[in-house]
Design an enzyme around this catalytic site. Structure first.
Site, PDB file in Angstrom:
ATOM      1  N   LYS A 136     -11.608 -16.400  -4.961  1.00 16.34           N
ATOM      2  CA  LYS A 136     -11.905 -15.937  -3.601  1.00 16.34           C
ATOM      3  C   LYS A 136     -12.997 -16.776  -2.958  1.00 16.34           C
ATOM      4  CE  LYS A 136     -10.020 -11.337  -3.614  1.00 16.34           C
ATOM      5  NZ  LYS A 136     -10.151  -9.926  -3.346  1.00 16.34           N
ATOM      6  N   LYS A 185      -0.321 -15.191  -5.888  1.00 17.82           N
ATOM      7  CA  LYS A 185      -0.146 -13.741  -5.861  1.00 17.82           C
ATOM      8  C   LYS A 185       0.140 -13.237  -4.450  1.00 17.82           C
ATOM      9  CE  LYS A 185      -3.588 -10.780  -5.831  1.00 17.82           C
ATOM     10  NZ  LYS A 185      -4.663  -9.803  -6.038  1.00 17.82           N
ATOM     11  N   LYS A 217      -2.810  -9.005   0.435  1.00 10.71           N
ATOM     12  CA  LYS A 217      -2.971  -8.499   1.813  1.00 10.71           C
ATOM     13  C   LYS A 217      -3.625  -9.528   2.716  1.00 10.71           C
ATOM     14  CE  LYS A 217      -5.096  -4.287   0.052  1.00 10.71           C
ATOM     15  NZ  LYS A 217      -5.955  -4.799  -1.037  1.00 10.71           N
TER      16      LYS A 217
HETATM   17  N1  AQP Z   1       0.515  -9.051  -6.073  1.00 14.03           N
HETATM   18  C1  AQP Z   1       0.211  -8.020  -6.849  1.00 14.03           C
HETATM   19  N2  AQP Z   1       0.995  -7.686  -7.884  1.00 14.03           N
HETATM   20  C2  AQP Z   1       0.706  -6.622  -8.686  1.00 14.03           C
HETATM   21  N3  AQP Z   1      -0.384  -5.839  -8.485  1.00 14.03           N
HETATM   22  C3  AQP Z   1      -1.192  -6.136  -7.460  1.00 14.03           C
HETATM   23  N4  AQP Z   1      -2.315  -5.570  -6.988  1.00 14.03           N
HETATM   24  C4  AQP Z   1      -2.761  -6.250  -5.904  1.00 14.03           C
HETATM   25  N5  AQP Z   1      -1.932  -7.261  -5.632  1.00 14.03           N
HETATM   26  C5  AQP Z   1      -0.954  -7.220  -6.584  1.00 14.03           C
HETATM   27  C6  AQP Z   1      -2.945  -4.406  -7.614  1.00 14.03           C
HETATM   28  O1  AQP Z   1      -3.245  -3.470  -6.582  1.00 14.03           O
HETATM   29  C7  AQP Z   1      -4.460  -2.795  -6.929  1.00 14.03           C
HETATM   30  C8  AQP Z   1      -5.409  -2.840  -5.782  1.00 14.03           C
HETATM   31  O2  AQP Z   1      -5.820  -4.176  -5.545  1.00 14.03           O
HETATM   32  P1  AQP Z   1      -6.846  -4.437  -4.364  1.00 14.03           P
HETATM   33  O3  AQP Z   1      -6.135  -4.361  -3.100  1.00 14.03           O
HETATM   34  O4  AQP Z   1      -7.996  -3.537  -4.488  1.00 14.03           O
HETATM   35  O5  AQP Z   1      -7.378  -5.864  -4.642  1.00 14.03           O
HETATM   36  P2  AQP Z   1      -6.629  -7.202  -4.889  1.00 14.03           P
HETATM   37  O6  AQP Z   1      -6.089  -7.198  -6.288  1.00 14.03           O
HETATM   38  O7  AQP Z   1      -7.602  -8.275  -4.543  1.00 14.03           O
HETATM   39  O8  AQP Z   1      -5.398  -7.161  -3.881  1.00 14.03           O
HETATM   40  P3  AQP Z   1      -5.098  -8.099  -2.664  1.00 14.03           P
HETATM   41  O9  AQP Z   1      -3.887  -7.615  -1.980  1.00 14.03           O
HETATM   42  O10 AQP Z   1      -5.082  -9.534  -3.141  1.00 14.03           O
HETATM   43  O11 AQP Z   1      -6.343  -7.818  -1.721  1.00 14.03           O
HETATM   44  P4  AQP Z   1      -7.217  -8.864  -0.956  1.00 14.03           P
HETATM   45  O12 AQP Z   1      -6.259  -9.775  -0.276  1.00 14.03           O
HETATM   46  O13 AQP Z   1      -8.058  -8.064  -0.011  1.00 14.03           O
HETATM   47  O14 AQP Z   1      -8.047  -9.555  -1.995  1.00 14.03           O
HETATM   48  C9  AQP Z   1      -5.006  -3.450  -8.199  1.00 14.03           C
HETATM   49  O15 AQP Z   1      -4.651  -2.668  -9.314  1.00 14.03           O
HETATM   50  C10 AQP Z   1      -4.291  -4.766  -8.225  1.00 14.03           C
HETATM   51  O16 AQP Z   1      -4.142  -5.259  -9.544  1.00 14.03           O
END
Ligand code: AQP
Length: 348
Positions: free
Chosen positions: A127, A210, A213
Site C-alpha cells: 500500500k 487482488k 475496492k
Molecule cells: N480480493 C479478495 N479476495 C478474497 N478476500 C478478500 N478480502 C478483501 N479483498 C479480497 C477480504 O475481505 C475482508 C475485508 O478486507 P478489507 O476491506 O478490510 O481490507 P482489504 O483486504 O485491504 O480489502 P480491499 O478491498 O483491498 O480494501 P482497500 O482497497 O481499501 O485496501 C478481509 O478478510 C479480506 O481478506
C-alpha cells in the site's frame, strides 16, 4: 451443533469459540470481500457460533477518506452485511469508532508490537509502495489495531481472505508477547479461518493483482451494488486467454485470469474448482463467461437489490449499528479494563 463442532481447530478447552472479523468501509464492498469474507461470516453465524462483525472505520482512515463518503460507505457496508445474510439479532454488527476499547487496546498493542515485526508486513509495503515516507503512521500501525479489534473480544477464530494471513500471524505474536511479558494467560492465540475456492479473488483486468475496492478501475471488480446488467457486462469483458478450459486444474497453471474465473464460479456455486473444470473442460470463454455471468447475477443481484432497499432508511441502519455497539462494548469494556489492571494502570 455444538459451538466448536464446525471449526477445524477447536477453541482452547477453557474458552468458548468466538468469531470476530471486520471489513473497512474504504469504498464499496466487492466480490472479493463477499467471497473471501462475508459469505464465510454468514456461514459461521448460521453454525451457531458467537459471531462479532465490525465495520472498521478507524482502519479506513489510515488513508484519507472524504467524510461524506465515509459515512455513506459505512452505512452501505452495513447494508451489504445484512443483505448478504448477517442477522443483527444473531451476530453483533457495529462500527469500530463507536466502541472505544478498540483504540485503547490498539495503543497498548503499539507498545507491545516491535518495529521489526511491523516493517515486515507485506500489505504495508504494497500500500505504501515507493511513498513510504509520506503515508500515515496509522497505515504502519494498522496491524496492531487489527490485533486489538480481535483481542478486545478475546476472539478465538477469525474468518478472513488470504491477504490477511500475515496480519493474523502478527496478532498471534502480539497476544503471545503480552501474555509472556506480564506472566498471564489472558489473550487466546487466534486461529485464522481461510477457507473455500475464492480466498483470493483477483482483478478482472489482471489475474495477478487482488480485486480491491480502491483499485482505480471500476472494471477490475464487481461491486455488491452493481446491478444485473453491470455484473454481466463486467464478466463478459473480463480479461482471459484464447485457450479452452483444460481437463485438470494443473492446466490452469500460468493462466491466472482463467484460474480466477474458475475459482469465482466454484465459490459462487459452492463447488470445488475441479468440479467446475469437470463441467466445462473443453469450453471456450465464449461459452464459460455467459454461464458465469448468469450464476453471478443469480447470486449477487438479489443482494444489490436488498442493499438498495436498506439504504432508503439510513436511520434504521444507524439504529442497528448503535445497538451492535452497545453489545460489543459490553464484551470489550471489561476485557480492556482487565488489561489496564494487568499492566499497572490506576483506574478510578
Ligand atoms: N480480493 C479478495 N479476495 C478474497 N478476500 C478478500 N478480502 C478483501 N479483498 C479480497 C477480504 O475481505 C475482508 C475485508 O478486507 P478489507 O476491506 O478490510 O481490507 P482489504 O483486504 O485491504 O480489502 P480491499 O478491498 O483491498 O480494501 P482497500 O482497497 O481499501 O485496501 C478481509 O478478510 C479480506 O481478506
Amino acid at each position: 451443533m455444538s459451538d466448536t463442532a464446525a471449526l477445524a481447530t477447536p477453541a482452547p478447552p477453557n474458552r468458548a469459540a468466538r468469531i470476530f472479523s471486520g471489513i473497512q468501509p474504504s469504498g464499496g464492498l466487492t466480490l472479493g470481500n463477499y467471497l473471501g469474507a462475508l459469505k464465510r461470516f454468514v456461514q459461521k453465524q448460521d453454525e451457531g457460533i458467537q459471531t462479532i462483525y465490525c465495520l472498521v472505520d478507524m482502519h479506513a482512515i489510515t488513508v484519507w477518506q472524504d467524510p461524506q463518503k465515509l459515512r455513506h460507505a459505512t452505512r452501505e457496508a452495513a447494508a451489504g452485511f445484512i443483505a448478504s445474510g448477517i442477522d443483527p439479532t444473531k451476530s453483533i454488527l457495529f462500527n469500530q469508532s463507536q466502541v472505544s476499547a478498540h483504540v485503547e487496546l490498539g495503543w497498548i498493542f503499539n507498545c507491545v508490537a516491535r518495529m521489526g515485526w511491523m516493517s515486515r508486513m507485506t500489505q504495508f509495503k504494497d500500500k505504501a509502495g515507493k511513498n513510504s515516507e509520506n503515508v500515515s503512521l496509522g497505515l504502519f500501525a494498522y496491524p496492531a489495531l487489527m490485533a486489538a479489534d480481535i483481542l478486545a473480544y478475546r476472539a478465538t477464530h477469525v474468518p478472513v481472505g488470504e491477504d490477511q494471513k500475515q496480519h493474523l500471524e502478527l496478532c498471534r505474536d502480539i497476544a503471545a508477547k503480552f501474555n509472556n511479558d506480564f506472566g498471564v494467560d489472558f489473550f487466546p492465540i487466534v486461529e485464522p479461518i481461510i477457507e473455500g475456492a475464492a480466498t483470493r479473488v483477483m482483478s478482472l483486468r489482471d489475474g495477478t493483482s487482488k480485486m480491491s475496492k480502491s483499485d482505480p478501475s471500476d472494471q477490475s471488480r464487481i461491486n455488491l451494488t452493481d446491478d444485473a446488467d453491470m455484473i454481466s457486462k463486467k464478466i463478459r469483458k473480463a480479461k482471459t486467454d484464447t485457450e479452452p478450459l483444460p481437463e485438470t486444474l494443473s492446466g490452469l497453471k500460468n493462466r491466472p485470469e482463467a484460474r480466477n474465473l474458475v475459482n469465482i464460479y466454484a465459490a459462487l456455486a459452492d463447488m470445488t474448482p475441479q468440479g467446475v473444470i469437470d463441467l466445462y473442460s473443453g469450453s471456450l470463454f465464449g461459452q464459460f463467461k455467459p454461464a458465469l455471468a448468469d450464476l453471478a447475477v443469480a447470486k449477487l443481484a438479489p443482494i444489490s437489490k436488498e442493499m438498495q432497499r436498506l439504504m432508503k432508511d439510513p436511520a434504521e441502519i444507524d439504529r442497528i449499528l448503535e445497538k451492535g455497539a452497545q453489545e460489543a462494548n459490553a464484551i470489550a469494556r471489561p476485557v480492556v479494563d482487565q488489561v489496564y489492571d494487568i499492566i499497572g494502570m490506576i483506574r478510578g
